[in-house]
Design a protein around this motif. Structure first.
Motif, PDB file in Angstrom:
ATOM      1  N   PHE A   1       0.826  -1.202   0.000  1.00 52.25           N
ATOM      2  CA  PHE A   1       0.000   0.000   0.000  1.00 52.25           C
ATOM      3  C   PHE A   1       0.863   1.256   0.000  1.00 52.25           C
ATOM      4  CE2 PHE A   1      -2.688  -3.309   1.808  1.00 52.25           C
ATOM      5  CZ  PHE A   1      -3.846  -3.147   1.050  1.00 52.25           C
ATOM      6  N   THR A   2       0.368   2.303  -0.677  1.00 51.58           N
ATOM      7  CA  THR A   2       1.157   3.516  -0.896  1.00 51.58           C
ATOM      8  C   THR A   2       0.523   4.768  -0.291  1.00 51.58           C
ATOM      9  OG1 THR A   2       0.054   4.082  -2.968  1.00 51.58           O
ATOM     10  CG2 THR A   2       1.907   2.529  -3.091  1.00 51.58           C
ATOM     11  N   ASP A   3      -0.636   4.618   0.365  1.00 48.91           N
ATOM     12  CA  ASP A   3      -1.341   5.772   0.924  1.00 48.91           C
ATOM     13  C   ASP A   3      -1.703   6.783  -0.171  1.00 48.91           C
ATOM     14  OD1 ASP A   3      -2.549   6.877   3.205  1.00 48.91           O
ATOM     15  OD2 ASP A   3      -0.920   8.306   3.472  1.00 48.91           O
ATOM     16  N   ASN A   4      -1.810   6.290  -1.396  1.00 52.84           N
ATOM     17  CA  ASN A   4      -2.162   7.118  -2.564  1.00 52.84           C
ATOM     18  C   ASN A   4      -1.134   8.215  -2.830  1.00 52.84           C
ATOM     19  OD1 ASN A   4      -4.030   7.341  -4.742  1.00 52.84           O
ATOM     20  ND2 ASN A   4      -4.885   9.196  -3.833  1.00 52.84           N
ATOM     21  N   GLU A   5       0.101   7.992  -2.421  1.00 48.50           N
ATOM     22  CA  GLU A   5       1.164   8.980  -2.614  1.00 48.50           C
ATOM     23  C   GLU A   5       2.169   8.467  -3.647  1.00 48.50           C
ATOM     24  OE1 GLU A   5       1.231  11.914  -1.433  1.00 48.50           O
ATOM     25  OE2 GLU A   5      -0.346  11.828   0.079  1.00 48.50           O
ATOM     26  N   PRO A   6       2.376   9.199  -4.748  1.00 48.39           N
ATOM     27  CA  PRO A   6       3.313   8.748  -5.781  1.00 48.39           C
ATOM     28  C   PRO A   6       4.726   8.491  -5.270  1.00 48.39           C
ATOM     29  CG  PRO A   6       1.949  10.526  -6.634  1.00 48.39           C
ATOM     30  CD  PRO A   6       1.668  10.424  -5.163  1.00 48.39           C
ATOM     31  N   ASP A   7       5.192   9.304  -4.300  1.00 46.76           N
ATOM     32  CA  ASP A   7       6.554   9.106  -3.807  1.00 46.76           C
ATOM     33  C   ASP A   7       6.688   7.781  -3.064  1.00 46.76           C
ATOM     34  OD1 ASP A   7       4.977  10.004  -1.723  1.00 46.76           O
ATOM     35  OD2 ASP A   7       6.568  11.208  -0.798  1.00 46.76           O
ATOM     36  N   GLN A   8       5.617   7.382  -2.350  1.00 46.03           N
ATOM     37  CA  GLN A   8       5.652   6.081  -1.678  1.00 46.03           C
ATOM     38  C   GLN A   8       5.650   4.943  -2.696  1.00 46.03           C
ATOM     39  OE1 GLN A   8       3.380   5.096   1.754  1.00 46.03           O
ATOM     40  NE2 GLN A   8       3.104   7.225   2.405  1.00 46.03           N
ATOM     41  N   ALA A   9       4.864   5.109  -3.760  1.00 50.25           N
ATOM     42  CA  ALA A   9       4.830   4.090  -4.812  1.00 50.25           C
ATOM     43  C   ALA A   9       6.205   3.941  -5.452  1.00 50.25           C
ATOM     44  CB  ALA A   9       3.790   4.461  -5.862  1.00 50.25           C
ATOM     45  N   ALA A  10       6.888   5.062  -5.656  1.00 50.05           N
ATOM     46  CA  ALA A  10       8.228   5.028  -6.251  1.00 50.05           C
ATOM     47  C   ALA A  10       9.214   4.293  -5.348  1.00 50.05           C
ATOM     48  CB  ALA A  10       8.711   6.458  -6.522  1.00 50.05           C
ATOM     49  N   SER A  11       9.216   4.639  -4.056  1.00 52.48           N
ATOM     50  CA  SER A  11      10.173   4.025  -3.142  1.00 52.48           C
ATOM     51  C   SER A  11       9.890   2.539  -2.927  1.00 52.48           C
ATOM     52  CB  SER A  11      10.169   4.767  -1.792  1.00 52.48           C
ATOM     53  OG  SER A  11       8.919   4.646  -1.152  1.00 52.48           O
ATOM     54  N   LYS A  12       8.618   2.151  -2.905  1.00 56.07           N
ATOM     55  CA  LYS A  12       8.298   0.740  -2.706  1.00 56.07           C
ATOM     56  C   LYS A  12       8.637  -0.074  -3.948  1.00 56.07           C
ATOM     57  CE  LYS A  12       5.217   1.252   1.152  1.00 56.07           C
ATOM     58  NZ  LYS A  12       4.010   0.830   1.868  1.00 56.07           N
TER      59      LYS A  12
ATOM     60  N   LEU B   1      12.309  -4.132  -6.097  1.00 55.81           N
ATOM     61  CA  LEU B   1      13.319  -4.466  -7.105  1.00 55.81           C
ATOM     62  C   LEU B   1      14.616  -4.944  -6.475  1.00 55.81           C
ATOM     63  CD1 LEU B   1      12.985  -1.683  -9.826  1.00 55.81           C
ATOM     64  CD2 LEU B   1      13.171  -4.141 -10.280  1.00 55.81           C
ATOM     65  N   ALA B   2      15.010  -4.279  -5.396  1.00 52.85           N
ATOM     66  CA  ALA B   2      16.264  -4.654  -4.722  1.00 52.85           C
ATOM     67  C   ALA B   2      16.207  -6.072  -4.182  1.00 52.85           C
ATOM     68  CB  ALA B   2      16.556  -3.666  -3.600  1.00 52.85           C
TER      69      ALA B   2
END
Length: 321
Positions: A198-209, A214-215
């Motif tokens: 879940f990203t809390d509807n925040e693009p920056d959270q989606a990017a970091s997750k 990937l890592a």
């Protein structure tokens, strides 16, 4: 006076005598203003809801309604609740609303119903089905299945892991999309599901997750982002990791930025809805409900899969009406 005119006059007089559901321009049952509609989207300034507003305004104008649109700054029940309670004071004939939480918004929205205001859910819905007179939305489970099918076609026989990025738990539409995707993905043994985040509807959270997964999963072959903000954030995460085009990104919705990313190859497919159609259909249902007519309890609008080779401009979302 013709026979037809006399019959129409008699019917109107009977409706007035019985205090039937208000006609547009009159005061509706319970003292509501049957000439007025309010749209409360899930969040302000988002192309999906802007497109919905465009369809809403066009249909409402054609039917002679006065309208108001009020949206929270974020997709958050604590921000949407005071908007709902504020609308109570004006008592419109109907409110079209995208609930930001399927349980937390039930109490505030029930107050609308108790005040005699017709409630039509647009896009999202409450878990309690006794409050709204109708719900207009895409078939979101089908959209999730379509996303999994599209991903499977893109990867072919290749094997790898797959991530689902979702917005907030308790959002009816994205929960359904994730479920449809997860169920359909089971048909493809070459695709290993890493789970939903879940990203809390925040693009920056989606990017970091996205970069975080990937890592830990270098074989990541696909990402399904369940809404506009998660899709835009996932694209940023793949770009930052240097994995653009190597990991298939399936987005949901078709904002201008998402369409641009699809055309440039950052996104491989988009599952597009018809938000303007949801808005206009919501107006039609609200008008029927205000006038005391029967309305369909569930109305579903179409979804399509867009790829670089199958662009359909009619499904591109707007930034302004």
């Amino acid at each position: 006076m013709s026979t037809r005119t006399a019959a129409l006059l008699s019917a109107l007089l009977l409706l007035t005598a019985c205090g039937g559901g208000g006609q547009i321009g009159d005061t509706g049952g319970g003292g509501t203003d049957a000439k007025r509609l309010v749209l409360i989207p899930g969040v302000a300034a988002e192309p999906f809801y802007i497109s919905m507003e465009c369809g809403f305004r066009e249909a409402a104008k054609a039917q002679g309604f006065d309208v108001d649109v009020q949206a929270p700054a974020k997709f958050d029940s604590t921000l949407q609740t005071p908007i709902v309670t504020g609308v109570l004071g004006n008592k419109p004939g109907a409110v079209l609303i995208a609930p930001t939480d399927d349980k937390a918004m039930a109490g505030p929205i029930r107050q609308l119903k108790d005040a005699g205001i017709k409630v039509v859910e647009v896009d999202t819905r409450l878990a309690d089905t006794s409050i709204a007179v109708s719900t207009v939305s895409s078939d979101n489970e089908q959209g999730g299945r379509l996303a999994a099918q599209t991903l499977a076609k893109l990867v072919g026989n290749k094997s790898g892991s797959v991530l689902v990025l979702d917005t907030k738990a308790g959002t009816s539409t994205t929960d359904a999309r994730a479920k449809g995707f997860e169920d359909e993905l089971k048909k493809y043994p070459n695709l290993r599901y890493t789970g939903r985040q879940f990203t809390d509807n925040e693009p920056d959270q989606a990017a970091s997750k996205t970069t975080g997964v990937l890592a830990g999963n270098p074989d990541l072959i696909g990402v399904f982002a369940t809404n506009l903000n998660t899709g835009e954030g996932a694209a940023t995460g793949l770009r930052n990791a240097g994995k653009t085009g190597q990991v298939n990104l399936i987005g949901f919705d078709a904002s201008p930025k998402q369409v641009e990313d699809l055309k440039s190859g950052v996104v491989q497919a988009l599952i597009a809805q018809d938000p303007a159609g949801i808005g206009s259909t919501g107006v039609d249902l609200a008008a029927k409900a205000i006038q005391g007519g029967a309305v369909e309890r569930e109305v579903q609008t179409e979804l399509v899969a867009l790829t670089k080779d199958s662009l359909q401009e009619k499904y591109f979302y707007k930034q302004k009406c």
